[in-house]
Design a protein around this motif. Structure first.
Motif, PDB file in Angstrom:
ATOM      1  N   ARG A 282       0.900  -0.864  -0.142  1.00  9.68           N
ATOM      2  CA  ARG A 282       0.311   0.178  -0.072  1.00  9.68           C
ATOM      3  C   ARG A 282       0.571   1.462  -0.291  1.00  9.68           C
ATOM      4  N   LEU A 283       2.280   1.228   0.731  1.00  7.33           N
ATOM      5  CA  LEU A 283       2.671   2.321   0.310  1.00  7.33           C
ATOM      6  C   LEU A 283       3.105   2.540  -0.424  1.00  7.33           C
ATOM      7  N   ALA A 284       3.488   1.279  -1.376  1.00  6.65           N
ATOM      8  CA  ALA A 284       4.044   1.468  -3.291  1.00  6.65           C
ATOM      9  C   ALA A 284       2.982   2.462  -3.637  1.00  6.65           C
ATOM     10  N   GLN A 285       1.858   2.127  -3.887  1.00  7.30           N
ATOM     11  CA  GLN A 285       0.677   2.672  -4.396  1.00  7.30           C
ATOM     12  C   GLN A 285       0.606   4.294  -4.142  1.00  7.30           C
ATOM     13  N   ILE A 286       1.011   4.250  -2.854  1.00  3.29           N
ATOM     14  CA  ILE A 286       0.851   5.624  -2.312  1.00  3.29           C
ATOM     15  C   ILE A 286       1.736   6.236  -3.122  1.00  3.29           C
ATOM     16  N   TYR A 287       2.923   5.869  -3.097  1.00  6.78           N
ATOM     17  CA  TYR A 287       3.750   7.081  -3.927  1.00  6.78           C
ATOM     18  C   TYR A 287       4.330   6.900  -5.350  1.00  6.78           C
ATOM     19  N   LYS A 288       3.560   6.295  -5.293  1.00  3.22           N
ATOM     20  CA  LYS A 288       3.034   5.705  -7.203  1.00  3.22           C
ATOM     21  C   LYS A 288       1.667   7.149  -7.169  1.00  3.22           C
ATOM     22  N   HIS A 289       1.104   7.308  -6.590  1.00  4.98           N
ATOM     23  CA  HIS A 289      -0.404   8.312  -7.022  1.00  4.98           C
ATOM     24  C   HIS A 289       0.582   9.600  -6.272  1.00  4.98           C
ATOM     25  N   LYS A 290       1.652   9.788  -6.006  1.00  7.37           N
ATOM     26  CA  LYS A 290       2.468  11.123  -5.480  1.00  7.37           C
ATOM     27  C   LYS A 290       3.313  11.722  -6.470  1.00  7.37           C
ATOM     28  N   GLY A 291       3.653  10.375  -7.903  1.00  6.30           N
ATOM     29  CA  GLY A 291       4.792  10.291  -8.473  1.00  6.30           C
ATOM     30  C   GLY A 291       6.261  10.489  -7.720  1.00  6.30           C
ATOM     31  N   ASP A 292       6.276   9.801  -6.782  1.00  8.58           N
ATOM     32  CA  ASP A 292       7.652   9.051  -6.462  1.00  8.58           C
ATOM     33  C   ASP A 292       8.512   8.451  -6.358  1.00  8.58           C
ATOM     34  N   LYS A 293       8.382   8.077  -8.158  1.00  6.80           N
ATOM     35  CA  LYS A 293       8.521   6.507  -8.248  1.00  6.80           C
ATOM     36  C   LYS A 293      10.044   5.652  -7.786  1.00  6.80           C
ATOM     37  N   GLU A 294      10.960   6.049  -6.714  1.00 10.63           N
ATOM     38  CA  GLU A 294      12.319   5.920  -6.378  1.00 10.63           C
ATOM     39  C   GLU A 294      11.563   5.118  -5.219  1.00 10.63           C
ATOM     40  N   ALA A 295      10.494   5.902  -4.557  1.00 16.11           N
ATOM     41  CA  ALA A 295      10.282   5.543  -3.136  1.00 16.11           C
ATOM     42  C   ALA A 295       9.068   4.906  -3.275  1.00 16.11           C
ATOM     43  N   ALA A 296       8.227   4.470  -4.552  1.00 13.14           N
ATOM     44  CA  ALA A 296       7.684   3.612  -4.789  1.00 13.14           C
ATOM     45  C   ALA A 296       8.154   2.658  -4.933  1.00 13.14           C
ATOM     46  N   LEU A 297       8.795   1.789  -5.486  1.00 13.83           N
ATOM     47  CA  LEU A 297      10.322   0.880  -5.866  1.00 13.83           C
ATOM     48  C   LEU A 297      10.767   0.627  -4.451  1.00 13.83           C
ATOM     49  N   SER A 298      11.361   0.821  -3.718  1.00 13.46           N
ATOM     50  CA  SER A 298      12.039   0.839  -2.828  1.00 13.46           C
ATOM     51  C   SER A 298      10.825   0.067  -1.948  1.00 13.46           C
ATOM     52  N   TRP A 299       9.368   0.408  -1.758  1.00 13.33           N
ATOM     53  CA  TRP A 299       8.494  -0.386  -0.509  1.00 13.33           C
ATOM     54  C   TRP A 299       8.087  -1.224  -1.704  1.00 13.33           C
ATOM     55  N   ILE A 300       8.011  -1.602  -2.591  1.00 13.41           N
ATOM     56  CA  ILE A 300       7.207  -2.537  -3.029  1.00 13.41           C
ATOM     57  C   ILE A 300       8.583  -3.432  -3.502  1.00 13.41           C
ATOM     58  N   ASN A 301       9.794  -3.280  -3.416  1.00 15.13           N
ATOM     59  CA  ASN A 301      10.785  -4.409  -3.197  1.00 15.13           C
ATOM     60  C   ASN A 301      10.441  -4.640  -2.034  1.00 15.13           C
ATOM     61  N   LYS A 302       9.715  -4.192  -1.141  1.00 13.08           N
ATOM     62  CA  LYS A 302      10.449  -4.892   0.319  1.00 13.08           C
ATOM     63  C   LYS A 302       8.884  -6.048   0.377  1.00 13.08           C
ATOM     64  N   ALA A 303       7.973  -5.072  -0.783  1.00 13.70           N
ATOM     65  CA  ALA A 303       7.141  -6.522  -0.066  1.00 13.70           C
ATOM     66  C   ALA A 303       7.283  -7.993  -1.091  1.00 13.70           C
ATOM     67  N   LEU A 304       7.845  -7.573  -1.710  1.00 15.28           N
ATOM     68  CA  LEU A 304       8.567  -8.874  -2.849  1.00 15.28           C
ATOM     69  C   LEU A 304       9.669  -9.495  -1.860  1.00 15.28           C
ATOM     70  N   SER A 305      10.526  -9.065  -1.486  1.00 17.72           N
ATOM     71  CA  SER A 305      12.068  -9.304  -0.657  1.00 17.72           C
ATOM     72  C   SER A 305      10.570 -10.068   0.434  1.00 17.72           C
ATOM     73  N   ASP A 306       9.710  -9.696   1.192  1.00 18.34           N
ATOM     74  CA  ASP A 306       8.711 -11.082   1.951  1.00 18.34           C
ATOM     75  C   ASP A 306       8.600 -11.428   1.423  1.00 18.34           C
ATOM     76  N   ARG A 307       7.842 -11.827   0.074  1.00 13.04           N
ATOM     77  CA  ARG A 307       6.770 -12.984  -0.388  1.00 13.04           C
ATOM     78  C   ARG A 307       7.209 -12.503  -1.591  1.00 13.04           C
ATOM     79  N   ASN A 308       8.068 -13.645  -1.935  1.00 11.04           N
ATOM     80  CA  ASN A 308       8.254 -13.077  -4.205  1.00 11.04           C
ATOM     81  C   ASN A 308       7.322 -13.390  -5.042  1.00 11.04           C
ATOM     82  N   ASN A 309       6.293 -14.303  -4.217  1.00 13.07           N
ATOM     83  CA  ASN A 309       5.756 -14.930  -5.093  1.00 13.07           C
ATOM     84  C   ASN A 309       4.142 -14.116  -5.068  1.00 13.07           C
ATOM     85  N   PHE A 310       4.400 -13.003  -4.848  1.00 14.69           N
ATOM     86  CA  PHE A 310       3.075 -12.396  -4.633  1.00 14.69           C
ATOM     87  C   PHE A 310       2.535 -11.445  -5.304  1.00 14.69           C
TER      88      PHE A 310
END
Length: 323
Positions: A282-310
């Motif tokens: 959800r944080l990745a989605q929010i930062y995507k809405h805010k146009g902050d690609k770097e932060a969005a990628l950081s959070w989505i990568n964190k989600a995928l590091s927790d669960r790689n088949n997410f």
């Protein structure tokens, strides 16, 4: 003299034994409260053998099994609690909850045979406690997900959302928004979610937003609502995620969403039903809405590091990369 010492020792033995048992219970309770459930479990089990009617210990053991998603092990504990104290709404709520979780994991035919017991447990809890927020949320979920042919009812779900509205405006609007969202009615969902945000979009992460409100002010109506909602939810982490989900999914209340999700992650325990990887998502989605690609990628990568088949996170990453 020796005889007197023997009598004194015989007199003291029961008290020494009681003290040892009390210390064992206190140790187990301390471990439980620290989230060390599996270490607390054998101590509680041992204590229960000599104190079979201790309802607190039975509940602790049921909770431990529930947190570990061992539904079959949790069910007998909660059933015992109901038999010993039929007027306790929390026992009925927890019993219905573990039955419901088990129903999600068994075959459809077996699940259908469990519906009556789940419904009875939840509705009894709601009847016993007219202000029980969690069980009304459970009933909203129960009635929207259950097919109408076996008792599902959007109208009944809405009725429980109305009850939530009378207990807590925030929960009521969130519940109505959830029902609309489930029924693929995004306009109504957004309308209800905006109402939830307007009357207390920061109810449980209010302190985190102090700077925001110093700059923008808090409407007079919202001040009293926020205080009331904070009191209702003073021990709840659930709403943190709910407001983060709204922000991520609908692009509204973005700053509130960030503050709430950070608080959700900070306060997270196994008692919370939504895994932390969803909060990262959800944080990745929010930062995507805010146009902050770097932060969005950081959070989505964190989600995928927790669960790689997410799956949802994999799809979201593609959207972020295309910005």
């Amino acid at each position: 003299m020796n005889t007197m010492i023997k009598w004194i020792l015989l007199f003291l033995i029961p008290f020494l034994s009681f003290g040892q048992e009390y210390n064992a219970f206190a140790k187990a309770e301390s471990l439980y409260k620290a989230g060390k459930y599996q270490k607390a479990k054998p101590i509680f089990e041992s204590y229960l053998k000599s104190h079979p009617n201790n309802l607190r210990v039975i509940e602790y053991l049921g909770d431990i099994e529930g947190y570990a998603k061992r539904w079959d092990a949790a069910i007998p504990y909660y059933k015992t609690l109901i038999e010993k104290d039929v007027r306790n709404p929390d026992y009925h709520y927890k019993y219905g909850g573990v039955l419901g979780m088990k129903a999600l994991e068994v075959n459809k035919f077996t699940a259908l045979t469990m519906i009556g017991d789940i419904k009875e447990a939840f509705e009894m809890a709601a009847t016993l406690d007219p202000k029980h927020i969690e069980v009304r949320w459970a009933l909203v979920e129960f009635y929207i997900q259950l097919p109408s042919i076996v008792g599902g009812s959007i109208k009944k779900a809405q009725n429980y959302a109305d009850e939530l509205l009378r207990i807590s405006e925030v929960d009521g609007y969130l519940a109505h928004g959830h029902i609309a969202d489930y029924n693929d009615n995004p306009k109504d969902a957004e309308r209800f979610f905006k109402k939830a945000l307007s009357v207390g979009g920061s109810v449980t992460c209010y302190e985190k937003l102090s700077d925001h409100y110093e700059k923008n002010g808090v409407p007079e109506k919202s001040q009293s609502t926020l205080k009331k909602a904070q009191e209702v939810h003073k021990t709840s982490n659930r709403l943190h995620y709910q407001f983060g989900k709204i922000a991520g999914q609908y692009g509204i209340g973005l700053d509130q969403g960030i503050a709430c999700l950070n608080q959700y992650i900070k306060n997270y325990t196994v008692k919370d039903s939504v895994p932390k990887d969803w909060a990262y998502f959800r944080l990745a989605q929010i930062y995507k809405h805010k146009g902050d690609k770097e932060a969005a990628l950081s959070w989505i990568n964190k989600a995928l590091s927790d669960r790689n088949n997410f799956k949802e996170a994999i799809a979201e990453k593609k959207k972020i990369l295309s910005i």
